[in-house]
Enzyme design. Structure first.
Site, PDB file in Angstrom:
ATOM      1  N   ASP A   1       1.261   9.492  -0.318  1.00  0.00           N
ATOM      2  CA  ASP A   1       1.863   8.208   0.059  1.00  0.00           C
ATOM      3  C   ASP A   1       3.275   8.098  -0.509  1.00  0.00           C
ATOM      4  O   ASP A   1       3.456   8.091  -1.730  1.00  0.00           O
ATOM      5  CB  ASP A   1       0.964   7.087  -0.509  1.00  0.00           C
ATOM      6  CG  ASP A   1       1.398   5.705  -0.079  1.00  0.00           C
ATOM      7  OD1 ASP A   1       2.345   5.575   0.736  1.00  0.00           O
ATOM      8  OD2 ASP A   1       0.772   4.735  -0.564  1.00  0.00           O
ATOM      9  N   GLY A   2       4.239   8.017   0.394  1.00  0.00           N
ATOM     10  CA  GLY A   2       5.613   7.744  -0.016  1.00  0.00           C
ATOM     11  C   GLY A   2       6.594   8.813   0.426  1.00  0.00           C
ATOM     12  O   GLY A   2       6.463   9.983   0.066  1.00  0.00           O
TER      13      GLY A   2
ATOM     14  N   MET B   1       0.456  -5.530  -3.190  1.00  0.00           N
ATOM     15  CA  MET B   1       1.324  -5.516  -4.384  1.00  0.00           C
ATOM     16  C   MET B   1       1.358  -6.900  -5.004  1.00  0.00           C
ATOM     17  O   MET B   1       1.515  -7.894  -4.292  1.00  0.00           O
ATOM     18  CB  MET B   1       2.751  -5.141  -3.975  1.00  0.00           C
ATOM     19  CG  MET B   1       2.838  -3.816  -3.251  1.00  0.00           C
ATOM     20  SD  MET B   1       4.539  -3.485  -2.779  1.00  0.00           S
ATOM     21  CE  MET B   1       4.349  -1.922  -1.922  1.00  0.00           C
TER      22      MET B   1
ATOM     23  N   HIS C   1      -3.099   1.808   6.787  1.00  0.00           N
ATOM     24  CA  HIS C   1      -2.910   1.739   5.331  1.00  0.00           C
ATOM     25  C   HIS C   1      -2.403   0.343   4.960  1.00  0.00           C
ATOM     26  O   HIS C   1      -1.414  -0.137   5.512  1.00  0.00           O
ATOM     27  CB  HIS C   1      -1.907   2.815   4.909  1.00  0.00           C
ATOM     28  CG  HIS C   1      -1.706   2.952   3.441  1.00  0.00           C
ATOM     29  ND1 HIS C   1      -2.577   3.635   2.618  1.00  0.00           N
ATOM     30  CD2 HIS C   1      -0.714   2.494   2.630  1.00  0.00           C
ATOM     31  CE1 HIS C   1      -2.131   3.608   1.370  1.00  0.00           C
ATOM     32  NE2 HIS C   1      -1.001   2.911   1.341  1.00  0.00           N
TER      33      HIS C   1
ATOM     34  N   PHE D   1       7.800  -0.060  -2.994  1.00  0.00           N
ATOM     35  CA  PHE D   1       8.687  -0.274  -1.848  1.00  0.00           C
ATOM     36  C   PHE D   1       8.485   0.826  -0.804  1.00  0.00           C
ATOM     37  O   PHE D   1       8.207   1.969  -1.161  1.00  0.00           O
ATOM     38  CB  PHE D   1      10.160  -0.268  -2.301  1.00  0.00           C
ATOM     39  CG  PHE D   1      10.432  -1.302  -3.359  1.00  0.00           C
ATOM     40  CD1 PHE D   1      10.713  -2.615  -3.007  1.00  0.00           C
ATOM     41  CD2 PHE D   1      10.350  -0.966  -4.704  1.00  0.00           C
ATOM     42  CE1 PHE D   1      10.922  -3.582  -3.994  1.00  0.00           C
ATOM     43  CE2 PHE D   1      10.553  -1.922  -5.698  1.00  0.00           C
ATOM     44  CZ  PHE D   1      10.847  -3.236  -5.336  1.00  0.00           C
TER      45      PHE D   1
ATOM     46  N   MET E   1      -2.156  -2.040  -5.461  1.00  0.00           N
ATOM     47  CA  MET E   1      -1.153  -1.854  -6.518  1.00  0.00           C
ATOM     48  C   MET E   1      -1.116  -3.147  -7.311  1.00  0.00           C
ATOM     49  O   MET E   1      -0.145  -3.906  -7.290  1.00  0.00           O
ATOM     50  CB  MET E   1       0.217  -1.541  -5.880  1.00  0.00           C
ATOM     51  CG  MET E   1       0.285  -0.131  -5.322  1.00  0.00           C
ATOM     52  SD  MET E   1       1.622   0.071  -4.121  1.00  0.00           S
ATOM     53  CE  MET E   1       0.826  -0.537  -2.650  1.00  0.00           C
TER      54      MET E   1
ATOM     55  N   MET F   1       0.755   9.562  -5.250  1.00  0.00           N
ATOM     56  CA  MET F   1       1.981   8.820  -4.938  1.00  0.00           C
ATOM     57  C   MET F   1       3.168   9.779  -5.035  1.00  0.00           C
ATOM     58  O   MET F   1       3.400  10.403  -6.070  1.00  0.00           O
ATOM     59  CB  MET F   1       2.192   7.659  -5.916  1.00  0.00           C
ATOM     60  CG  MET F   1       1.193   6.515  -5.786  1.00  0.00           C
ATOM     61  SD  MET F   1       1.036   5.833  -4.130  1.00  0.00           S
ATOM     62  CE  MET F   1       2.704   5.278  -3.798  1.00  0.00           C
TER      63      MET F   1
ATOM     64  N   ASP G   1      -1.071  -2.011   1.994  1.00  0.00           N
ATOM     65  CA  ASP G   1      -0.448  -1.974   0.665  1.00  0.00           C
ATOM     66  C   ASP G   1      -0.466  -3.361   0.024  1.00  0.00           C
ATOM     67  O   ASP G   1       0.238  -4.263   0.484  1.00  0.00           O
ATOM     68  CB  ASP G   1       1.015  -1.528   0.793  1.00  0.00           C
ATOM     69  CG  ASP G   1       1.128  -0.032   0.991  1.00  0.00           C
ATOM     70  OD1 ASP G   1       0.534   0.717   0.189  1.00  0.00           O
ATOM     71  OD2 ASP G   1       1.817   0.377   1.940  1.00  0.00           O
TER      72      ASP G   1
ATOM     73  N   HIS H   1      -4.838   0.053  -0.417  1.00  0.00           N
ATOM     74  CA  HIS H   1      -4.170   0.610  -1.604  1.00  0.00           C
ATOM     75  C   HIS H   1      -3.790  -0.557  -2.501  1.00  0.00           C
ATOM     76  O   HIS H   1      -2.829  -1.276  -2.224  1.00  0.00           O
ATOM     77  CB  HIS H   1      -2.931   1.394  -1.118  1.00  0.00           C
ATOM     78  CG  HIS H   1      -2.098   1.962  -2.220  1.00  0.00           C
ATOM     79  ND1 HIS H   1      -0.816   2.437  -2.007  1.00  0.00           N
ATOM     80  CD2 HIS H   1      -2.348   2.149  -3.544  1.00  0.00           C
ATOM     81  CE1 HIS H   1      -0.324   2.893  -3.146  1.00  0.00           C
ATOM     82  NE2 HIS H   1      -1.219   2.724  -4.089  1.00  0.00           N
TER      83      HIS H   1
ATOM     84  N   SER I   1       1.430   2.829   7.358  1.00  0.00           N
ATOM     85  CA  SER I   1       1.401   1.713   6.399  1.00  0.00           C
ATOM     86  C   SER I   1       2.107   0.516   7.015  1.00  0.00           C
ATOM     87  O   SER I   1       3.305   0.577   7.318  1.00  0.00           O
ATOM     88  CB  SER I   1       2.128   2.113   5.111  1.00  0.00           C
ATOM     89  OG  SER I   1       2.470   0.932   4.407  1.00  0.00           O
TER      90      SER I   1
HETATM   91  C1  DX5 Z   1       4.730   2.322  -1.614  1.00  0.00           C
HETATM   92  C2  DX5 Z   1       3.530   2.124  -0.719  1.00  0.00           C
HETATM   93  C3  DX5 Z   1       3.574   2.921   0.499  1.00  0.00           C
HETATM   94  C4  DX5 Z   1       4.723   2.599   1.430  1.00  0.00           C
HETATM   95  C5  DX5 Z   1       5.194   3.909   1.963  1.00  0.00           C
HETATM   96  O1  DX5 Z   1       4.536   1.632  -2.773  1.00  0.00           O
HETATM   97  O2  DX5 Z   1       2.350   2.439  -1.399  1.00  0.00           O
HETATM   98  O3  DX5 Z   1       2.358   2.941   1.204  1.00  0.00           O
HETATM   99  O4  DX5 Z   1       4.377   1.753   2.492  1.00  0.00           O
HETATM  100  O5  DX5 Z   1       6.360   3.728   2.655  1.00  0.00           O
HETATM  101  P1  DX5 Z   1       7.250   4.937   3.137  1.00  0.00           P
HETATM  102  O6  DX5 Z   1       6.390   5.793   4.044  1.00  0.00           O
HETATM  103  O7  DX5 Z   1       8.359   4.254   3.864  1.00  0.00           O
HETATM  104  O8  DX5 Z   1       7.702   5.677   1.920  1.00  0.00           O
HETATM  105 ZN    ZN Z   2       0.497   2.698  -0.150  1.00  0.00          ZN
END
Ligand code: DX5
Ligand code: ZN
Length: 215
Positions: A174-175, A36, A32, A142, A67, A136, A34, A65, A7
């Site tokens: 993810d996470g 937001m 990936h 974050f 969000m 998730m 992200d 992804h 990511s």
């Molecule tokens: C969180 C994201 C993730 C994030 C994961 O909201 O969707 O994709 O980048 O980060 P790590 O691997 O550091 O938990």
């Molecule tokens: Zn993600």
């Protein structure tokens, strides 16, 4: 075997192209992305322009992804020659079935992401329309958070549904994924592992990707 999707949320944006090339050379499978919006999640990341800046710089497919609230408004912006998957959050979609068809109308594979507190039963009537489910394992918003253990049980339950109803479904997580927990997670049935801080926060990014892939 599983696919690794670093990511870029945790990448150094001042040298994004170089860092993406590093993970590509080391054997990562997917990037990936992200997105937001500061509404659905309490953080703002980056938009389609940053993703599009990678076009022509990497051959890796994109796993987008979203969000964001009201994703239908923006899905089209993320359709590019590299876009393989677009996932929306079940919690953000009033008409989830319609949104999934909309993603697929662009020839892109459709995914649904589920927050840690969202049960799998929201998938009951769309599971055959899905290419991917993104479990998730942190509350989205974050990078660098700790893995929530109940996600593992959710993966195991989803694997049963997959075997019964949609064997081609990709189970993504993810996470909070690290070298220490990735094996257990993959053994539970995950096909696609998203890792942000554990890849881009490593002292040697290429080495870290290789370590992930050698497990
Ligand atoms: C969180 C994201 C993730 C994030 C994961 O909201 O969707 O994709 O980048 O980060 P790590 O691997 O550091 O938990
Ligand atoms: Zn993600």
């Amino acid at each position: 075997m599983y696919q690794l999707a670093p990511s870029i949320l945790s990448a150094d944006f001042s040298k994004l192209g170089e860092e993406v090339s590093a993970v590509e050379e080391a054997g990562a499978h997917i990037i990936h992305i992200d997105i937001m919006d500061g509404h659905f999640v309490p953080n703002i990341s980056y938009g389609p322009a940053v993703m599009k800046s990678l076009l022509g710089k990497t051959k890796l497919p994109f796993d987008v992804h979203l969000m964001i609230e009201d994703p239908d408004k923006y899905i089209k912006e993320f359709v590019t020659e590299n876009t393989k998957y677009i996932s929306v959050h079940a919690e953000a979609c009033v008409h989830l079935h319609r949104t999934l068809q909309y993603i697929k109308s662009f020839g892109v594979e459709a995914g649904v992401a589920l927050n840690p507190s969202t049960p799998l039963n929201v998938l009951e009537y769309v599971i055959n329309d899905l290419d991917m489910v993104l479990i998730m394992s942190v509350n989205p918003g974050f990078g660098g958070q700790s893995f929530i253990p109940s996600a593992l049980d959710k993966v195991k339950q989803l694997k049963k549904l997959k075997d019964e109803l949609n064997p081609n479904l990709v189970i993504a997580i993810d996470g909070g994924i690290t070298l220490n927990n990735v094996k257990e997670i993959v053994d539970a049935g995950v096909n696609l592992v998203v890792a942000g801080s554990s890849v881009f926060g490593a002292p040697d990014i290429k080495e870290r990707v290789k370590e992930f892939l050698s497990l």
